[in-house]
Design a protein around this motif. Structure first.
Motif, PDB file in Angstrom:
ATOM      1  N   PRO A   1       0.832  -1.208   0.000  1.00  0.00           N
ATOM      2  CA  PRO A   1       0.000   0.000   0.000  1.00  0.00           C
ATOM      3  C   PRO A   1       0.864   1.254   0.000  1.00  0.00           C
ATOM      4  N   GLY A   2       0.250   2.375  -0.312  1.00  0.00           N
ATOM      5  CA  GLY A   2       0.950   3.656  -0.333  1.00  0.00           C
ATOM      6  C   GLY A   2      -0.055   4.786  -0.335  1.00  0.00           C
ATOM      7  N   LEU A   3       0.436   6.007  -0.520  1.00  0.00           N
ATOM      8  CA  LEU A   3      -0.437   7.175  -0.464  1.00  0.00           C
ATOM      9  C   LEU A   3      -1.466   7.197  -1.588  1.00  0.00           C
ATOM     10  N   HIS A   4      -1.246   6.403  -2.647  1.00  0.00           N
ATOM     11  CA  HIS A   4      -2.258   6.343  -3.701  1.00  0.00           C
ATOM     12  C   HIS A   4      -3.560   5.729  -3.198  1.00  0.00           C
ATOM     13  N   GLN A   5      -3.500   5.034  -2.042  1.00  0.00           N
ATOM     14  CA  GLN A   5      -4.707   4.449  -1.451  1.00  0.00           C
ATOM     15  C   GLN A   5      -5.331   5.368  -0.394  1.00  0.00           C
ATOM     16  N   LEU A   6      -4.799   6.566  -0.253  1.00  0.00           N
ATOM     17  CA  LEU A   6      -5.320   7.486   0.761  1.00  0.00           C
ATOM     18  C   LEU A   6      -6.806   7.816   0.561  1.00  0.00           C
ATOM     19  N   PRO A   7      -7.271   8.067  -0.672  1.00  0.00           N
ATOM     20  CA  PRO A   7      -8.715   8.348  -0.832  1.00  0.00           C
ATOM     21  C   PRO A   7      -9.605   7.228  -0.288  1.00  0.00           C
ATOM     22  N   GLU A   8      -9.212   5.972  -0.524  1.00  0.00           N
ATOM     23  CA  GLU A   8     -10.002   4.856  -0.003  1.00  0.00           C
ATOM     24  C   GLU A   8      -9.953   4.825   1.516  1.00  0.00           C
ATOM     25  N   LEU A   9      -8.779   5.110   2.092  1.00  0.00           N
ATOM     26  CA  LEU A   9      -8.641   5.158   3.553  1.00  0.00           C
ATOM     27  C   LEU A   9      -9.528   6.252   4.142  1.00  0.00           C
ATOM     28  N   VAL A  10      -9.542   7.403   3.502  1.00  0.00           N
ATOM     29  CA  VAL A  10     -10.375   8.518   3.972  1.00  0.00           C
ATOM     30  C   VAL A  10     -11.853   8.141   3.877  1.00  0.00           C
ATOM     31  N   ARG A  11     -12.232   7.490   2.765  1.00  0.00           N
ATOM     32  CA  ARG A  11     -13.641   7.109   2.583  1.00  0.00           C
ATOM     33  C   ARG A  11     -14.101   6.164   3.689  1.00  0.00           C
ATOM     34  N   ARG A  12     -13.244   5.177   4.021  1.00  0.00           N
ATOM     35  CA  ARG A  12     -13.639   4.232   5.069  1.00  0.00           C
ATOM     36  C   ARG A  12     -13.718   4.911   6.426  1.00  0.00           C
ATOM     37  N   THR A  13     -12.843   5.867   6.679  1.00  0.00           N
ATOM     38  CA  THR A  13     -12.887   6.569   7.963  1.00  0.00           C
ATOM     39  C   THR A  13     -14.142   7.438   8.058  1.00  0.00           C
ATOM     40  N   ARG A  14     -14.523   8.055   6.958  1.00  0.00           N
ATOM     41  CA  ARG A  14     -15.733   8.878   6.961  1.00  0.00           C
ATOM     42  C   ARG A  14     -16.973   8.046   7.242  1.00  0.00           C
ATOM     43  N   GLN A  15     -16.931   6.780   6.882  1.00  0.00           N
ATOM     44  CA  GLN A  15     -18.083   5.917   7.139  1.00  0.00           C
ATOM     45  C   GLN A  15     -18.316   5.704   8.636  1.00  0.00           C
ATOM     46  N   THR A  16     -17.320   5.988   9.468  1.00  0.00           N
ATOM     47  CA  THR A  16     -17.497   5.870  10.917  1.00  0.00           C
ATOM     48  C   THR A  16     -18.137   7.124  11.515  1.00  0.00           C
ATOM     49  N   GLY A  17     -18.375   8.141  10.691  1.00  0.00           N
ATOM     50  CA  GLY A  17     -18.987   9.371  11.183  1.00  0.00           C
ATOM     51  C   GLY A  17     -18.005  10.490  11.435  1.00  0.00           C
ATOM     52  N   VAL A  18     -16.742  10.295  11.148  1.00  0.00           N
ATOM     53  CA  VAL A  18     -15.714  11.324  11.343  1.00  0.00           C
ATOM     54  C   VAL A  18     -15.488  12.048  10.025  1.00  0.00           C
ATOM     55  N   GLU A  19     -15.526  13.361  10.041  1.00  0.00           N
ATOM     56  CA  GLU A  19     -15.280  14.147   8.838  1.00  0.00           C
ATOM     57  C   GLU A  19     -13.769  14.286   8.648  1.00  0.00           C
ATOM     58  N   VAL A  20     -13.279  13.877   7.481  1.00  0.00           N
ATOM     59  CA  VAL A  20     -11.844  13.897   7.190  1.00  0.00           C
ATOM     60  C   VAL A  20     -11.589  14.811   6.005  1.00  0.00           C
ATOM     61  N   THR A  21     -10.663  15.742   6.166  1.00  0.00           N
ATOM     62  CA  THR A  21     -10.229  16.592   5.060  1.00  0.00           C
ATOM     63  C   THR A  21      -8.738  16.373   4.836  1.00  0.00           C
ATOM     64  N   VAL A  22      -8.336  16.538   3.585  1.00  0.00           N
ATOM     65  CA  VAL A  22      -6.936  16.265   3.211  1.00  0.00           C
ATOM     66  C   VAL A  22      -6.400  17.430   2.408  1.00  0.00           C
ATOM     67  N   ASP A  23      -5.203  17.909   2.788  1.00  0.00           N
ATOM     68  CA  ASP A  23      -4.440  18.883   2.014  1.00  0.00           C
ATOM     69  C   ASP A  23      -3.190  18.194   1.488  1.00  0.00           C
ATOM     70  N   GLY A  24      -2.961  18.278   0.196  1.00  0.00           N
ATOM     71  CA  GLY A  24      -1.784  17.649  -0.393  1.00  0.00           C
ATOM     72  C   GLY A  24      -2.165  16.441  -1.223  1.00  0.00           C
ATOM     73  N   GLU A  25      -1.419  16.221  -2.296  1.00  0.00           N
ATOM     74  CA  GLU A  25      -1.697  15.117  -3.206  1.00  0.00           C
ATOM     75  C   GLU A  25      -0.556  14.093  -3.163  1.00  0.00           C
ATOM     76  N   PRO A  26      -0.877  12.826  -3.372  1.00  0.00           N
ATOM     77  CA  PRO A  26       0.183  11.813  -3.443  1.00  0.00           C
ATOM     78  C   PRO A  26       1.128  12.081  -4.610  1.00  0.00           C
ATOM     79  N   ARG A  27       2.409  11.794  -4.392  1.00  0.00           N
ATOM     80  CA  ARG A  27       3.412  11.918  -5.437  1.00  0.00           C
ATOM     81  C   ARG A  27       4.190  10.609  -5.551  1.00  0.00           C
ATOM     82  N   ALA A  28       4.997  10.518  -6.605  1.00  0.00           N
ATOM     83  CA  ALA A  28       5.882   9.353  -6.754  1.00  0.00           C
ATOM     84  C   ALA A  28       6.975   9.444  -5.691  1.00  0.00           C
ATOM     85  N   LEU A  29       7.050   8.453  -4.836  1.00  0.00           N
ATOM     86  CA  LEU A  29       8.005   8.441  -3.730  1.00  0.00           C
ATOM     87  C   LEU A  29       8.735   7.108  -3.704  1.00  0.00           C
TER      88      LEU A  29
END
Length: 349
Positions: free
Chosen positions: A228-256
């Motif tokens: 896994p890597g930061l390219h999976q961050l949107p899916e991680l955020v989506r699953r966390t939001r399903q618990t009722g927590v509002e998640v916001t993200v600043d910054g985009e994944p890059r090649a690392l």
């Protein structure tokens, strides 16, 4: 192979020396002692002390009683290397001392001088050099074994961290959604949403566990998924939001570099896990920034802060950052918890 080569070399050198000295002096017994002393070196790796004793005994019989010269003592000097390389330095030194004393006593009482003082000194020097080479070999082998054990231990710790992060995050989401489903048993729509979230979280947990355990598969098998890597961050955020927590993200994944990418993702994942399990937060802000030499990850929540007791999660995040030459801090107060990590972009190069 080594024993046979040394035996033939010593035997040939002895025959050549006999011809130079003007006559064939080597007897059948002498040749047998040379072949035995050289051939037994083949067992030097397994029975070094026994080989040293045999070669010394053959030399002790050969030189006084066979009555011919030759480099047969070379076999004993080589045997000293095997004894020292096995870690028995004191035993090797004792063998060498016995040999030097025996030669000195023999030369003192012999009517004919075979070795002068300089030759005896050089012979002792060769023995010391062989023992030193054996010590160096043993030290190198011990270092390689220690490095191998350390690498194995580090790999086990890495796998343990991966499993902890995967299971802690996804099982926490399953727990939260299951609790929500129980409270929504009278609301069919909400119930099915919670069950769907449970299904996705469990599926993700199984996928990542399989990927992590893929390193333990046979060489000719491949892991079912990539790391896994930061390219999976949107899916991680989506699953966390399903618990009722509002998640916001600043910054985009890059090649690392893969190690940096994985560490950054796992740190964010563990921070979000802690939010859903302990913080009772309503919102979380994830910030990813990149510099010329490093990148930083920061996760802030508005849940319960105060005094923090480091557990396996915080220790795991800290170990990940430090293993790559970075750092991680966790701060808590009445306004929430902040997790901040700095990871050098050149750590994996």
């Amino acid at each position: 192979m080594v024993g046979a080569a040394v035996a033939l070399a010593v035997l040939g050198s002895t025959l050549i020396q006999d011809d130079v000295d003007g006559g064939r002096q080597l007897t059948v017994v002498g040749a047998a002692l040379i072949l035995l002393s050289g051939g037994v070196l083949a067992l030097g790796g397994r029975y070094p002390v026994l080989v040293a004793a045999v070669t010394l005994a053959c030399s002790a019989i050969y030189y006084p009683f066979v009555g011919t010269g030759g480099p047969m003592l070379v076999t004993f000097i080589i045997a000293l290397y095997y004894v020292s390389a096995s870690g028995r330095v004191v035993v090797a030194a004792a063998f060498a001392a016995v040999c030097v004393v025996a030669i000195a006593v023999g030369e003192k009482f012999s009517p004919v001088r075979h070795l002068d003082n300089i030759a005896q000194f050089m012979l002792a020097g060769w023995m010391v050099a062989m023992i030193a080479l054996g010590v160096a070999r043993n030290t190198r082998r011990a270092y390689a074994e220690e490095a191998s054990k350390r690498a194995t231990t580090e790999e086990r710790l890495r796998i343990a961290r991966e499993l902890h992060d995967v299971l802690a995050h996804n099982i926490s989401l399953i727990n939260v959604q299951a609790s929500a489903a129980l409270h929504r048993k009278n609301h069919t729509a909400g119930l099915w949403e919670a069950l769907e979230a449970i299904k996705q979280a469990s599926k993700e947990a199984l996928r990542e566990v399989r990927a992590t355990l893929g390193v333990l598969r046979a060489v000719d098998e491949s892991a079912p998924t990539g790391p896994p890597g930061l390219h999976q961050l949107p899916e991680l955020v989506r699953r966390t939001r399903q618990t009722g927590v509002e998640v916001t993200v600043d910054g985009e994944p890059r090649a690392l570099p893969p190690e940096i990418d994985l560490a950054a993702y796992r740190i964010i994942q563990e921070a979000l896990t802690n939010v859903t399990r302990h913080a009772s937060a309503r919102s979380v802000h994830v910030r990813i920034t990149y510099g010329d030499k490093d990148m930083s990850v920061q996760v802030d929540d508005d849940g319960r802060g105060g005094s923090l007791v480091p557990g396996n999660g915080i220790r795991g995040m800290t170990e990940r950052a430090q293993a790559l030459g970075g750092s991680l801090t966790v701060r808590g107060d009445d306004h929430g918890v902040q997790v901040a990590a700095s990871l050098p972009l050149g750590a994996a190069e």
